[in-house]
Design a protein around this motif. Structure first.
Motif, mmCIF file in Angstrom:
data_model
loop_
_atom_site.group_PDB
_atom_site.id
_atom_site.type_symbol
_atom_site.label_atom_id
_atom_site.label_comp_id
_atom_site.label_asym_id
_atom_site.label_seq_id
_atom_site.Cartn_x
_atom_site.Cartn_y
_atom_site.Cartn_z
ATOM 1 N N LEU A 101 0.879 -1.170 0.000
ATOM 2 C CA LEU A 101 0.000 0.000 0.000
ATOM 3 C C LEU A 101 0.917 1.220 0.000
ATOM 4 O O LEU A 101 1.598 1.491 0.994
ATOM 5 C CB LEU A 101 -0.894 0.006 1.244
ATOM 6 N N ALA A 102 0.969 1.945 -1.101
ATOM 7 C CA ALA A 102 1.931 3.033 -1.233
ATOM 8 C C ALA A 102 1.274 4.289 -1.796
ATOM 9 O O ALA A 102 0.462 4.221 -2.721
ATOM 10 C CB ALA A 102 3.085 2.602 -2.139
ATOM 11 N N GLY A 103 1.666 5.428 -1.219
ATOM 12 C CA GLY A 103 1.168 6.705 -1.712
ATOM 13 C C GLY A 103 -0.329 6.865 -1.592
ATOM 14 O O GLY A 103 -0.961 7.516 -2.426
ATOM 15 N N LEU A 104 -0.914 6.292 -0.534
ATOM 16 C CA LEU A 104 -2.360 6.359 -0.361
ATOM 17 C C LEU A 104 -2.774 7.610 0.403
ATOM 18 O O LEU A 104 -2.151 7.984 1.402
ATOM 19 C CB LEU A 104 -2.875 5.125 0.392
ATOM 20 N N ALA A 105 -3.855 8.231 -0.035
ATOM 21 C CA ALA A 105 -4.494 9.313 0.714
ATOM 22 C C ALA A 105 -5.675 8.708 1.448
ATOM 23 O O ALA A 105 -6.714 8.430 0.844
ATOM 24 C CB ALA A 105 -4.954 10.417 -0.231
ATOM 25 N N ALA A 106 -5.503 8.441 2.742
ATOM 26 C CA ALA A 106 -6.562 7.809 3.532
ATOM 27 C C ALA A 106 -6.932 8.671 4.736
ATOM 28 O O ALA A 106 -7.422 8.161 5.745
ATOM 29 C CB ALA A 106 -6.121 6.426 3.989
ATOM 30 N N HIS A 107 -6.712 9.969 4.615
ATOM 31 C CA HIS A 107 -7.019 10.863 5.727
ATOM 32 C C HIS A 107 -8.527 10.868 6.005
ATOM 33 O O HIS A 107 -9.346 10.750 5.091
ATOM 34 C CB HIS A 107 -6.525 12.289 5.440
ATOM 35 N N GLY A 108 -8.851 10.973 7.271
ATOM 36 C CA GLY A 108 -10.256 11.012 7.668
ATOM 37 C C GLY A 108 -10.965 9.680 7.611
ATOM 38 O O GLY A 108 -12.182 9.614 7.806
ATOM 39 N N SER A 109 -10.234 8.603 7.355
ATOM 40 C CA SER A 109 -10.860 7.282 7.261
ATOM 41 C C SER A 109 -11.166 6.716 8.649
ATOM 42 O O SER A 109 -10.594 7.142 9.649
ATOM 43 C CB SER A 109 -9.948 6.313 6.501
ATOM 44 N N ALA A 110 -12.054 5.723 8.682
ATOM 45 C CA ALA A 110 -12.395 5.043 9.933
ATOM 46 C C ALA A 110 -12.109 3.559 9.755
ATOM 47 O O ALA A 110 -12.592 2.945 8.795
ATOM 48 C CB ALA A 110 -13.866 5.268 10.279
ATOM 49 N N ARG A 127 -3.875 10.989 8.311
ATOM 50 C CA ARG A 127 -4.149 12.146 9.168
ATOM 51 C C ARG A 127 -5.633 12.210 9.535
ATOM 52 O O ARG A 127 -6.502 11.996 8.696
ATOM 53 C CB ARG A 127 -3.760 13.446 8.457
ATOM 54 N N ALA A 128 -5.875 12.494 10.807
ATOM 55 C CA ALA A 128 -7.246 12.665 11.308
ATOM 56 C C ALA A 128 -8.109 11.417 11.100
ATOM 57 O O ALA A 128 -9.337 11.504 11.144
ATOM 58 C CB ALA A 128 -7.908 13.886 10.671
ATOM 59 N N ALA A 129 -7.481 10.272 10.889
ATOM 60 C CA ALA A 129 -8.238 9.018 10.779
ATOM 61 C C ALA A 129 -8.610 8.523 12.175
ATOM 62 O O ALA A 129 -8.046 8.964 13.187
ATOM 63 C CB ALA A 129 -7.420 7.966 10.051
ATOM 64 N N VAL A 130 -9.551 7.605 12.240
ATOM 65 C CA VAL A 130 -9.968 6.991 13.502
ATOM 66 C C VAL A 130 -9.730 5.492 13.389
ATOM 67 O O VAL A 130 -10.322 4.830 12.526
ATOM 68 C CB VAL A 130 -11.449 7.277 13.812
ATOM 69 N N LEU A 131 -8.849 4.960 14.238
ATOM 70 C CA LEU A 131 -8.526 3.534 14.238
ATOM 71 C C LEU A 131 -8.904 2.943 15.586
ATOM 72 O O LEU A 131 -8.461 3.437 16.633
ATOM 73 C CB LEU A 131 -7.037 3.297 13.981
ATOM 74 N N ARG A 132 -9.684 1.899 15.570
ATOM 75 C CA ARG A 132 -10.084 1.221 16.804
ATOM 76 C C ARG A 132 -9.971 -0.291 16.600
ATOM 77 O O ARG A 132 -10.498 -0.831 15.635
ATOM 78 C CB ARG A 132 -11.520 1.592 17.184
#
Length: 219
Positions: A101-110, A127-132
């Motif tokens: 997984l390279a160069g991914l824009a996953a900001h704000g993801s859950a 950035r600003a993602a939520v991981l639980r």
């Protein structure tokens, strides 16, 4: 947290119901018990699509737009996802086994109850993602940005962290003790709430001392 992550397609609980995918990816589509096998998709859009009980094996995605896509009980094996837009996507009860997984824009993801096993993540923006309840097992995380993210009950057993940024992140129950290496350019920033080992504490001591304005010299 998933107790067992299948290594083989046939071990998936929904394997018998999978139907092969044909045709292109489509925005806002619903893919239910679909098997994507070995396809290559480039510069297309599946924004807003829903993937439910799907398997993706050996799939290559390049420049694919998956913004606000939903992945529920999805199994990804040996994939190569490069320069894809996964911003504000939602992942639940899913696994990514092997692959890049390279160069991914996953900001704000859950991400909830997600396992990454044996993966290489490079230049991934979370950035600003939520991981639980997320596990990074035997992974390489290089230049991964968790700035301003919220991480709860996240572990890194057997993983190597290189240039991983945590500035402004909120951590709760994050266990870094199993990580093989901790290279954190932000130093102590964002580590509040993390659990580290004595050895890791010693390795990070120079950064802590610098942050506190302490000069350490040998006699």
């Amino acid at each position: 947290m998933p107790q067992h992550v299948p290594d083989r397609l046939e071990d998936l609980p929904y394997a018998a119901h999978l139907a092969p995918h044909t045709g292109p990816l489509r925005s806002d589509a619903r893919y239910d018990t679909v098997h994507f096998d070995g396809g290559e998709y480039a510069d297309t859009s599946a924004a807003g699509a829903t993937f439910l009980e799907c398997a993706l094996t050996g799939v290559s995605l390049s420049g694919v737009k998956l913004r606000q896509a939903r992945f529920n009980e999805v199994w990804v094996q040996a994939g190569r996802w490069v320069a894809c837009d996964l911003a504000d996507s939602d992942w639940q009860d899913s696994s990514v086994v092997g692959g890049v997984l390279a160069g991914l824009a996953a900001h704000g993801s859950a991400l909830r109850r997600v396992v990454f096993r044996g993966c290489k993540l490079e230049a991934v923006n979370l950035r600003a993602a939520v991981l639980r309840d997320v596990v990074f097992e035997d992974c390489l995380l290089r230049d991964v940005d968790f700035a301003d993210a919220r991480l709860t009950d996240v572990t890194f057993p057997g993983s190597t962290l290189e240039e991983v940024r945590l500035r402004g992140a909120a951590l709760g129950g994050v266990d870094l003790r199993g990580a093989l290496r901790l290279d954190l350019p932000d130093g102590h920033q964002g580590l509040r709430g993390a659990l580290i080992s004595n050895t890791q504490l010693i390795e990070l001591a120079p950064q802590f001392a610098h942050a506190l304005g302490i000069t350490v010299k040998e006699d």
